[in-house]
Design an enzyme around this catalytic site. Structure first.
Site: not given
Ligand SMILES: *Cc1c(COP(=O)(O)O)cnc(C)c1O
Length: 386
Positions: A50, A102, A173, A198
């Protein structure tokens, strides 16, 4: 860790300070909950998964190097990473958030963080002067560039400059471009978050997320949150993302070159009323992206002539998958209004121009000719079906 080599080479890198005893080329999956000691006081570096795990630590080192950062911390999802960053703030603090984000981030802020007394102020960071939103309880600005799905582009260096003297954090992000195409920390941002699900993972086969930053004190706070809440990325998923990173540079190159061809093709279609791709010279953010990124990415948003047309496209795709998510090797087509942005309040959707004619493509690495043929085929069906 800093490796003074090209990005492509870093993708093949390994942190030799975390190495298995047999020097495996594919870093092992340490599928264990706990680590034993031979005697009291012995330190192997790992106690309990953890808190930390060698496979996760190896991945964290590689991701840190890709963002030219001192620290990367790997979470069980992108949202877990964003949640950890949000726990840096106290009741009464306010955060300026970009208008186009998002949908899951908007939901986190609205349904969870607000209840802990953090206030969110929505601004269009790409075009507005945000100084009017700042007061002495403003602790951070949170944005994506380019944004999901409307592809607004914010000048990272300019925004960082504005915030630095005021002691306000800039959180970016960077999911849409991946570290291959953009490094916000190098431009003055304080914290980068990624959905590792992604491009970084890149194969639509696991969920993960990262917080990447230079400041040691803040990194320690984030690590404490990870350990305390149990939000760390499991060993097998860490291994999958490590493997995905091996091809990050070549995947991004191919996906982007396909995206450029498709964006261009879409602009010539009579059924398409708008193509939003920052690689097109007419895009409002084109010049800023040329300055701050090494490419334009492989996400394309476009608007078709009617809701019925959009529906027919979605119902008839064969080579594309009609699915949420992005950044994998296969091309996905998404309907933001009912999928990624279903949780966003209606008035915000309207303000952003997210309507029922809008489609989003995450362009994959297939043959460009096949992707073009797929678009022509579904458009042909959709125009007959209406
Ligand atoms: C998918 C996504 C997230 C969230 O990520 P997860 O891995 O699905 O929790 C955050 N920001 C952007 C721009 C995303 O495309």
């Amino acid at each position: 860790m800093e490796w003074d080599v090209s990005f492509e080479t870093k993708c093949q890198g390994m942190d030799l300070s975390i190495q298995d005893q047999y020097h495996a080329i594919s870093f092992p999956i340490y599928q264990t909950a706990t680590f034993s000691r031979r005697y009291l006081g012995e330190q192997s570096g790992f106690d309990y998964t953890r808190q930390s795990n060698p496979t996760r630590s190896q991945l964290e080192s590689v991701v840190a190097s890709l963002e030219n950062a001192h620290n990367a911390i790997a979470f069980a999802s992108g949202m877990a990473a964003v949640t950890a960053v949000m726990s840096l703030f106290d009741p009464g603090d306010n955060i300026i958030v970009d208008i186009d984000l998002y949908g899951g981030s908007v939901r986190l802020f609205d349904t969870v963080c607000k209840r802990y007394g953090v206030e969110f102020r929505t601004a269009d960071c790409s075009s507005e002067d945000i100084t009017g939103y700042i007061d002495d309880r403003t602790k951070a600005v949170y944005l994506e560039t380019p944004t999901n799905p409307m592809m607004h582009v914010t000048d990272i260096a300019k925004t960082a400059e504005l915030l630095k003297s005021r002691g306000i954090l800039l959180i970016v992000d960077n999911t849409f471009l991946s570290p291959y195409l953009q490094n916000p920390l190098d431009l003055g941002a304080d914290i980068v978050v990624h959905s590792g699900t992604k491009y970084i993972g890149g194969h639509h086969d696991t969920i993960g997320g990262f917080v990447v930053l230079n400041d040691e004190e803040t990194a320690e706070k984030i690590r404490l949150i990870l350990t305390t809440t149990g939000a760390g990325l499991p060993p097998f998923d860490s291994w999958l993302i490590l493997r995905g990173i091996r091809t990050l540079a070549v995947r991004m190159d191919r996906a982007e070159s396909n995206a450029r061809i498709i964006a261009e093709h879409l602009t010539h279609s009579e059924h398409v009323t708008k193509v939003i791709y920052p690689g097109l010279p007419e895009h409002r953010g084109h010049d800023i992206m040329k300055k701050q990124a090494r490419g334009f990415g492989a996400m394309i948003t476009f608007e078709v002539e009617s809701k019925e047309f959009a529906k027919e496209v979605l119902n008839n795709v064969e080579l594309f998958y009609f699915a949420e998510s992005l950044g994998g090797t296969e091309t996905l087509i998404t309907y933001p209004i009912t999928q990624t942005h279903a949780a966003v309040p209606k008035e915000l959707l309207e303000r952003n121009g997210i309507n029922d004619r809008l489609l989003r493509l995450s362009v994959g690495i297939e043959g460009a000719d096949d992707l073009i043929a797929e678009i022509d085929r579904v458009f042909d069906i959709a125009s007959k079906g209406k």
